[in-house]
Motif scaffolding. Structure first.
Motif, PDB file in Angstrom:
ATOM      1  N   SER A  78     -13.588  35.867  25.418  1.00 28.88           N
ATOM      2  CA  SER A  78     -12.543  35.160  26.159  1.00 28.88           C
ATOM      3  C   SER A  78     -11.261  34.995  25.349  1.00 28.88           C
ATOM      4  O   SER A  78     -10.163  35.001  25.907  1.00 28.88           O
ATOM      5  N   THR A  79     -11.401  34.832  24.036  1.00 26.82           N
ATOM      6  CA  THR A  79     -10.205  34.682  23.196  1.00 26.82           C
ATOM      7  C   THR A  79      -9.361  35.945  23.240  1.00 26.82           C
ATOM      8  O   THR A  79      -8.129  35.882  23.344  1.00 26.82           O
ATOM      9  N   SER A 110     -20.395  31.777  24.751  1.00 20.86           N
ATOM     10  CA  SER A 110     -20.271  30.338  24.561  1.00 20.86           C
ATOM     11  C   SER A 110     -20.049  29.618  25.881  1.00 20.86           C
ATOM     12  O   SER A 110     -19.361  30.108  26.776  1.00 20.86           O
ATOM     13  N   ASN A 111     -20.615  28.417  25.971  1.00 22.39           N
ATOM     14  CA  ASN A 111     -20.379  27.571  27.140  1.00 22.39           C
ATOM     15  C   ASN A 111     -19.374  26.457  26.815  1.00 22.39           C
ATOM     16  O   ASN A 111     -19.275  25.472  27.534  1.00 22.39           O
ATOM     17  N   LYS A 112     -18.642  26.619  25.724  1.00 24.71           N
ATOM     18  CA  LYS A 112     -17.693  25.605  25.303  1.00 24.71           C
ATOM     19  C   LYS A 112     -16.593  25.422  26.349  1.00 24.71           C
ATOM     20  O   LYS A 112     -16.279  26.327  27.121  1.00 24.71           O
ATOM     21  N   ILE A 113     -16.017  24.247  26.331  1.00 24.23           N
ATOM     22  CA  ILE A 113     -14.992  23.895  27.311  1.00 24.23           C
ATOM     23  C   ILE A 113     -13.827  24.875  27.262  1.00 24.23           C
ATOM     24  O   ILE A 113     -13.304  25.281  28.304  1.00 24.23           O
ATOM     25  N   LEU A 114     -13.412  25.290  26.053  1.00 23.82           N
ATOM     26  CA  LEU A 114     -12.280  26.213  25.921  1.00 23.82           C
ATOM     27  C   LEU A 114     -12.564  27.528  26.637  1.00 23.82           C
ATOM     28  O   LEU A 114     -11.700  28.081  27.321  1.00 23.82           O
ATOM     29  N   ASN A 115     -13.783  28.027  26.495  1.00 25.15           N
ATOM     30  CA  ASN A 115     -14.174  29.280  27.132  1.00 25.15           C
ATOM     31  C   ASN A 115     -14.048  29.178  28.655  1.00 25.15           C
ATOM     32  O   ASN A 115     -13.499  30.063  29.313  1.00 25.15           O
ATOM     33  N   LYS A 116     -14.546  28.090  29.205  1.00 24.64           N
ATOM     34  CA  LYS A 116     -14.471  27.890  30.657  1.00 24.64           C
ATOM     35  C   LYS A 116     -13.028  27.679  31.107  1.00 24.64           C
ATOM     36  O   LYS A 116     -12.637  28.121  32.195  1.00 24.64           O
ATOM     37  N   LYS A 170     -22.414  30.371  34.884  1.00 29.90           N
ATOM     38  CA  LYS A 170     -22.032  29.813  33.585  1.00 29.90           C
ATOM     39  C   LYS A 170     -20.541  29.524  33.470  1.00 29.90           C
ATOM     40  O   LYS A 170     -20.130  28.577  32.796  1.00 29.90           O
TER      41      LYS A 170
END
Length: 345
Positions: free
Chosen positions: A84-85, A108-114, A140
């Motif tokens: 995603s980055t 990753s399921n981190k907030i930034l990714n979403k 996801k």
């Protein structure tokens, strides 16, 4: 000549995704494609036209990738599951013709990714390599936009199906090829070999490389399995192992597609695999699956295939027919061509 199509991927080492980029590059020559390799760890697949980022520092890498995209912002960027980055930086650098191709479901399921996907979902063409991948990423990442399913491109014409014959008393070779990492669950293959160690007719050949290779090698030595289990480095002549083996074993715990299973079937090599959702989309016979991580049960299944080899090859022939229809190269290329054309219009 301007590069109108850029494939962005992490590495060039031998793997399914990297091979797909090589095939794409040969097919979409009218776009003068370029393969952008973000971190080349070791030699692997060769491309006609590639650019390798050699920066080890993360900030300098991001800066140079940003500059790279900015200079080619009018091109189509086909991001081969690079994260995603990378997607965000590609967009921020000015690229607007972007396809993000999911070749896996581990991320990753981190907030930034979403958040990145929430911001860019409607600005990117999203591709999944299987129905399973599509359902997982929708859930996801909370994706609402259209997702096109395009199976992994495998050159079915180059893989000749050969009917196998096994004669009692001959060495029965069980093959694994691919990465040596925890997710591939190769420890289980060693445990199966340990269970079968008394059967001198059955041998295991593990071909590949990865972070778990030394651990696997140590377990083989600790259990005195050196004569039953051999490890070889991956080679670009991998097909010779498919054609010289009797059975392909696949113990992976998760998979978005399974190129090696498909390749084995296409060459006429019977398979025995952990039953994973993505694999059931093209392997339409439960005979070739196991659903318990029990080395004793898997060992029994291997012997069943060995003793009933003509029946196994007959059933595999039907699976091969189904798989070749599933991997219709013309349909895959046509679908992708339409997506590229729509971005250019």
């Amino acid at each position: 000549m301007k590069n109108n199509l850029i494939f962005v991927q992490w590495d060039a080492y031998y793997g399914g995704l990297e091979k797909i980029s090589q095939l794409y590059e040969k097919i979409f020559t009218s776009y003068n494609p370029l393969v952008a390799i973000l971190r080349q760890t070791k030699s692997g697949f060769k491309y006609n036209n590639s650019y390798v980022f050699k920066e080890k520092n993360k900030l300098s890498f991001i800066f140079n990738y940003f500059r790279f995209v900015k200079n080619k912002k009018d091109s189509i960027f086909h991001i081969q599951y690079a994260g995603s980055t990378i997607l965000l930086v590609t967009f921020l650098a000015g690229a607007r013709k972007i396809l993000f191709h999911f070749h896996g479901t581990k991320f990753s399921n981190k907030i930034l990714n979403k958040l990145i996907w929430k911001l860019l979902e409607k600005k990117v063409v999203i591709i999944a390599n299987s129905l399973h991948t599509k359902e997982v990423i929708k859930k996801k990442l909370n994706l609402q936009n259209q997702i096109t399913v395009i199976p992994n491109l495998i050159d079915t014409k180059a893989l000749k199906y050969i009917d196998r014959v096994y004669k009692k008393g001959d060495k029965f070779t069980v093959l694994y090829t691919g990465r040596f990492d925890k997710g591939k669950n190769i420890d289980l293959i060693v445990e199966v070999a340990k269970t079968l160690n008394y059967d001198n007719e059955i041998g295991f050949l593990l071909v590949g490389d990865g972070p778990e290779k030394e651990t696997i090698n140590r377990k083989i030595n600790e259990n005195n399995l050196g004569s039953a289990v051999k490890i070889l480095m991956y080679t670009d002549e991998i097909m010779k192992f498919y054609y010289s083996s009797n059975l392909f074993i696949f113990t992976s715990l998760h998979e978005s597609f399974g190129n090696v299973i498909a390749e084995a079937i296409l060459t006429g090599l019977p398979v025995l695999s952990n039953k994973l959702p993505a694999l059931t989309e093209f392997v339409n016979d439960d005979f070739f699956f196991f659903d318990k991580q029990d080395p004793k049960l898997i060992a029994v299944k291997i012997k069943e295939i060995k003793y009933n080899y003509p029946m196994a090859t007959m059933r595999l022939n039907k699976v091969n027919t189904n798989l070749r229809a599933y991997l219709d190269n013309e349909k895959i290329v046509s679908t992708l061509s339409s997506l590229y054309n729509n971005l250019n219009n």
